[in-house]
Design an enzyme around this catalytic site. Structure first.
Site, PDB file in Angstrom:
ATOM      1  CG  ASP A  23     -74.349  19.599   5.717  1.00 39.96           C
ATOM      2  OD1 ASP A  23     -75.565  19.867   5.088  1.00 39.96           O
ATOM      3  OD2 ASP A  23     -73.480  19.995   6.267  1.00 39.96           O
ATOM      4  NE  ARG A  36     -83.527  24.437   2.613  1.00 42.93           N
ATOM      5  CZ  ARG A  36     -81.722  24.224   3.566  1.00 42.93           C
ATOM      6  NH1 ARG A  36     -81.463  25.353   2.505  1.00 42.93           N
ATOM      7  NH2 ARG A  36     -81.649  23.105   3.728  1.00 42.93           N
ATOM      8  CG  HIS A  40     -83.623  18.694   0.093  1.00 41.25           C
ATOM      9  ND1 HIS A  40     -82.221  18.475   0.813  1.00 41.25           N
ATOM     10  CD2 HIS A  40     -84.461  19.295   0.900  1.00 41.25           C
ATOM     11  CE1 HIS A  40     -82.285  19.212   1.485  1.00 41.25           C
ATOM     12  NE2 HIS A  40     -83.596  20.319   1.572  1.00 41.25           N
ATOM     13  CG  LEU A 134     -72.967  -1.612  -1.006  1.00 38.37           C
ATOM     14  CD1 LEU A 134     -71.906  -1.298  -0.352  1.00 38.37           C
ATOM     15  CD2 LEU A 134     -74.390  -0.436  -2.172  1.00 38.37           C
TER      16      LEU A 134
HETATM   17  C1  IPE Z   1     -76.687  16.593   8.568  1.00 40.41           C
HETATM   18  O1  IPE Z   1     -77.354  17.334   7.869  1.00 40.41           O
HETATM   19  C2  IPE Z   1     -77.972  15.701   8.571  1.00 40.41           C
HETATM   20  C3  IPE Z   1     -77.107  15.249   7.181  1.00 40.41           C
HETATM   21  C4  IPE Z   1     -76.678  15.253   6.161  1.00 40.41           C
HETATM   22  C5  IPE Z   1     -79.028  14.488   7.326  1.00 40.41           C
HETATM   23  P1  IPE Z   1     -77.528  19.147   8.820  1.00 40.41           P
HETATM   24  O2  IPE Z   1     -77.454  19.879   7.882  1.00 40.41           O
HETATM   25  O3  IPE Z   1     -78.423  18.502   9.742  1.00 40.41           O
HETATM   26  O4  IPE Z   1     -76.108  19.318  10.108  1.00 40.41           O
HETATM   27  P2  IPE Z   1     -75.875  20.465  10.782  1.00 40.41           P
HETATM   28  O5  IPE Z   1     -77.142  21.409  11.028  1.00 40.41           O
HETATM   29  O6  IPE Z   1     -75.262  21.563   9.889  1.00 40.41           O
HETATM   30  O7  IPE Z   1     -74.998  20.619  11.864  1.00 40.41           O
HETATM   31  C1  IPE Z   2     -78.111  17.513   3.608  1.00 34.29           C
HETATM   32  O1  IPE Z   2     -78.000  19.336   3.289  1.00 34.29           O
HETATM   33  C2  IPE Z   2     -79.512  17.016   3.071  1.00 34.29           C
HETATM   34  C3  IPE Z   2     -80.497  16.813   4.536  1.00 34.29           C
HETATM   35  C4  IPE Z   2     -80.015  17.551   5.724  1.00 34.29           C
HETATM   36  C5  IPE Z   2     -81.770  16.579   4.671  1.00 34.29           C
HETATM   37  P1  IPE Z   2     -79.118  20.412   3.639  1.00 34.29           P
HETATM   38  O2  IPE Z   2     -79.988  20.734   3.984  1.00 34.29           O
HETATM   39  O3  IPE Z   2     -78.563  20.703   5.512  1.00 34.29           O
HETATM   40  O4  IPE Z   2     -78.208  21.821   3.018  1.00 34.29           O
HETATM   41  P2  IPE Z   2     -77.837  23.215   3.461  1.00 34.29           P
HETATM   42  O5  IPE Z   2     -76.361  22.794   4.607  1.00 34.29           O
HETATM   43  O6  IPE Z   2     -78.529  23.332   4.387  1.00 34.29           O
HETATM   44  O7  IPE Z   2     -76.419  23.545   2.546  1.00 34.29           O
HETATM   45 MG    MG Z   3     -76.526  20.642   6.098  1.00 36.04          MG
END
Ligand code: IPE
Ligand code: IPE
Ligand code: MG
Length: 252
Positions: A23, A36, A40, A134
């Site tokens: 995350d 964004r 990613h 793995l």
């Molecule tokens: C959890 O992250 C899902 C993944 C890392 C794929 P999110 O960013 O979606 O989670 P919330 O919404 O902050 O709980």
């Molecule tokens: C995790 O990073 C990736 C996915 C959930 C796909 P986020 O996209 O949730 O990044 P934040 O939480 O917005 O920083």
């Molecule tokens: Mg997130």
């Protein structure tokens, strides 16, 4: 009285199975005034590094949460850019993963993915099927509640067809219907980005995982951060409901 403890209790200090909620890509990009999507993209290279570290440290299974059931609610452009990124990443990394003897598996509601991505997934699973290194599981379009509901439906069908008695349903029979069937439960869960929640990840499987949270955003997750999590794990005594003395007696 003899104490029966899960096998993993008497294990070495290295977790057999590590699960990671990757995350913080969006916030990492925002801090840099970038899109964004660039967050990613940077996240893919952290994922690659985490796989390398898992191999080097002797972790048997690594499960990465890449896209949740709830992530479908993100803006359409972000979702389609992510799907494209998954296809590209698989295309680019598959050869190297195969050469490193990694066995790849995908869990989640894969039927919701585009045919192009599903083909890549199928190809990756087929190509690495016989590998013995793995075991890497990618959770895509995955939700812990969805997994539990699907398992419940499968058991209900077996009961309806007279193949199973309700009274026979137990932990083992239930777990055998989950997407993670056959894999040991995660010993260690890592979540980056400062959030301390499960966000519908492996709800059943994380019952006894050690939880480790870091403020580091996923694109900055590297070997040294992974090692911090592994040291934390090594410092814990896992008790699975027993007393510390019972556990020590088994370890001696
Ligand atoms: C959890 O992250 C899902 C993944 C890392 C794929 P999110 O960013 O979606 O989670 P919330 O919404 O902050 O709980
Ligand atoms: C995790 O990073 C990736 C996915 C959930 C796909 P986020 O996209 O949730 O990044 P934040 O939480 O917005 O920083
Ligand atoms: Mg997130």
């Amino acid at each position: 009285m003899s104490v029966s403890l899960p096998n993993s209790l008497a294990n070495s200090d290295v977790p057999r199975h590590v699960a990671i909620i990757m995350d913080g890509n969006g916030r990492w990009a925002k801090d840099r005034n970038q899109s964004r999507h660039s967050g990613h993209r940077a996240g893919v290279s952290s994922a690659r590094q985490s796989i390398e570290t898992a191999v080097e440290r002797g972790v048997e299974q690594l499960t990465l949460f890449a896209f949740s059931s709830e992530n479908w609610s993100r803006p359409k452009e972000e979702v389609s850019a992510l799907m494209k990124l998954f296809v590209e990443a698989l295309q680019r990394e598959l050869g190297e993963l195969h050469a490193s003897d990694v066995k790849l598996r995908f869990i989640g509601e894969l039927g919701l993915l585009d045919a192009g991505l599903r083909d890549k997934i199928f190809e990756a699973e087929q190509q690495t099927e016989a590998n013995t290194g793995l075991r890497l599981t990618i959770a895509l379009a995955y939700g812990g509640r969805w997994d539990i509901i699907e398992a419940t439906k499968a058991l209900a069908r077996q009961v309806t067809e007279g193949l199973l008695q309700i009274s026979d349903i137990n932990d083992e029979i239930f777990a055998a219907e989950l997407q993670t069937a056959g894999a040991p439960c995660p010993d260690l869960l890592i979540r980056t980005s400062g959030e301390q929640r499960i966000s519908n990840f492996l709800l059943w499987d994380l019952a006894y995982a050690e939880l480790w949270f870091t403020d580091v955003l996923w694109p900055e997750f590297d070997q040294s951060v992974f090692d911090e999590a592994l040291s934390y794990y090594a410092s814990k005594q896992r008790r699975f409901g027993h007393t510390g003395e019972q556990v020590k007696a088994v370890e001696c």
